[in-house]
Scaffold this active site. Structure first.
Site, short mmCIF file in Angstrom:
data_model
loop_
_atom_site.label_atom_id
_atom_site.label_comp_id
_atom_site.label_asym_id
_atom_site.label_seq_id
_atom_site.Cartn_x
_atom_site.Cartn_y
_atom_site.Cartn_z
CG HIS A 125 -8.31 -0.13 -2.88
ND1 HIS A 125 -7.52 -1.22 -2.59
CD2 HIS A 125 -8.99 0.17 -1.73
CE1 HIS A 125 -7.70 -1.56 -1.33
NE2 HIS A 125 -8.58 -0.75 -0.79
NE ARG A 182 -3.90 0.39 1.95
CZ ARG A 182 -5.13 0.39 2.48
NH1 ARG A 182 -5.38 1.10 3.57
NH2 ARG A 182 -6.09 -0.32 1.93
N1 CP Z 1 -11.44 -0.57 2.25
C1 CP Z 1 -10.17 -0.60 2.70
O1 CP Z 1 -9.21 -0.73 1.94
O2 CP Z 1 -10.05 -0.46 4.03
P1 CP Z 1 -8.67 -0.28 4.82
O3 CP Z 1 -8.09 1.06 4.41
O4 CP Z 1 -9.05 -0.32 6.26
O5 CP Z 1 -7.74 -1.38 4.42
N1 NVA Z 2 -10.15 6.54 -1.06
C1 NVA Z 2 -9.76 6.07 0.25
C2 NVA Z 2 -10.00 4.61 0.33
C3 NVA Z 2 -9.69 3.99 1.65
C4 NVA Z 2 -9.89 2.50 1.65
C5 NVA Z 2 -8.30 6.41 0.51
O1 NVA Z 2 -7.49 6.30 -0.41
O2 NVA Z 2 -7.99 6.79 1.63
#
Ligand code: CP
Ligand code: NVA
Length: 303
Positions: free
Chosen positions: A128, A96
């Site tokens: 994502h 990430r």
């Molecule tokens: N939806 C999602 O990616 O949640 P987190 O940021 O908690 O991993």
């Molecule tokens: N758009 C949000 C998604 C979190 C799961 C972010 O990038 O923070």
């Protein structure tokens, strides 16, 4: 050639269907027995970390989650050296990252070295894809099929939105996106969704997107890393809350989706995210099943 998942359209539509089938397998093969997956997090995570770690365990493997301050992308070490190092110990690498190009540098370094270690994007500023796989799985379960179904996105055309639309395109969905001016989908991304097979309409008012839709998806107005712009973003997104009045315009049995974390009273009303049309907990659970299906496919395709 090793397969990586940096964006959902790194998979073909047939491959997405296969991953979703594998996600439904109750007794998966222990393809990671005696092997590890490294999960590097430059940003916080609840669902992604827990779902992916447990998916690795269910496949017989051992997950190791690593925080940003332990690896230091670009400060302690380059993205290339981080990837080469983790590939010495792990069968799969997930990351990430703040900057999507770090993922490309990781796959570039592994491919150049001839190392068959897939890299999975666990969220970047751009995409994502693991969330999108879970979202497709959820809608397929709810609708019994995706082709021709109408999905409305209300709010920021962000990383989650882009991956979902690309996934919806691969699945032949009809999609409508409502975002305030300056926060919409780029023309290049819209073309990419359409070229994959999606039917896409971009509008500037939430009501236009939601009218008759089978599912309504939203996400936070302030994504991780955008905290400095929070006040301006909240002003820009006024009127884009998914509330009961907006949901009344959707199809009578429409579902509400949200990748979470949710901010009740901002992008979604508490009565909606906690109400009878909400499928957000099924969606959250499906992060686990989708991650397991993806890893099964990647490990078998990569070996
Ligand atoms: N939806 C999602 O990616 O949640 P987190 O940021 O908690 O991993
Ligand atoms: N758009 C949000 C998604 C979190 C799961 C972010 O990038 O923070």
């Amino acid at each position: 050639m090793t397969r990586h998942l940096l964006e959902i359209d790194d998979l073909s539509s047939d491959e997405v269907a296969t991953v979703l089938d594998l996600a439904r397998e109750q007794r998966p093969r222990p393809v990671l027995a005696g092997r590890g997956m490294a999960l590097v997090f430059e940003k916080p995570s609840n669902r992604t970390r827990n779902a992916t770690e447990i998916a690795v365990v269910q496949l017989g493997g051992h997950p190791i989650s690593i925080r940003d301050d332990e690896v230091g992308f670009g400060t302690r070490e380059t993205a290339e050296d981080i990837a080469r190092t983790l590939a010495c110990y792990h069968a799969v690498i997930g990351a990430r990252v703040r900057d999507h190009t770090d993922l490309e540098r990781m796959t570039g370094a592994l491919d150049a070295a001839g190392l068959s270690v897939p890299v999975v994007n666990l969220l970047s500023d751009r995409a994502h894809p693991c969330q999108a796989l879970a979202d497709l799985l959820t809608m397929e379960e709810l609708f019994g099929g995706l082709r021709g179904r109408t999905l409305a996105w209300v709010g920021d055309a962000n990383n989650v939105c882009r991956s979902l639309l690309l996934g919806g395109g691969l699945a032949g969905m009809r999609m409508r996106v409502a975002s305030p001016s300056g926060f919409g989908l780029s023309a290049a991304d819209a073309d990419r969704v359409v070229s994959l097979g999606g039917d896409l309409e971009l509008v500037d008012r939430p009501e236009l997107a939601v009218e008759g839709a089978d599912a309504v998806h939203t996400d936070v107005w302030v994504s991780m890393g955008q905290e400095a712009d929070a006040a301006a973003r909240r002003r820009a997104f006024e009127g884009f809350t998914v509330d009961e009045a907006l949901m009344a315009r959707a199809a009578p049995k429409a579902f509400v989706l949200h990748c979470l974390p949710a901010h009740r009273g901002e992008e979604i009303a508490a009565s909606v995210v906690d109400g009878p049309q909400s499928a957000v907990w099924r969606q959250a659970e499906n992060r686990l099943h989708a991650a397991r299906g993806l890893l099964l496919w990647l490990v078998e395709a990569a070996s």
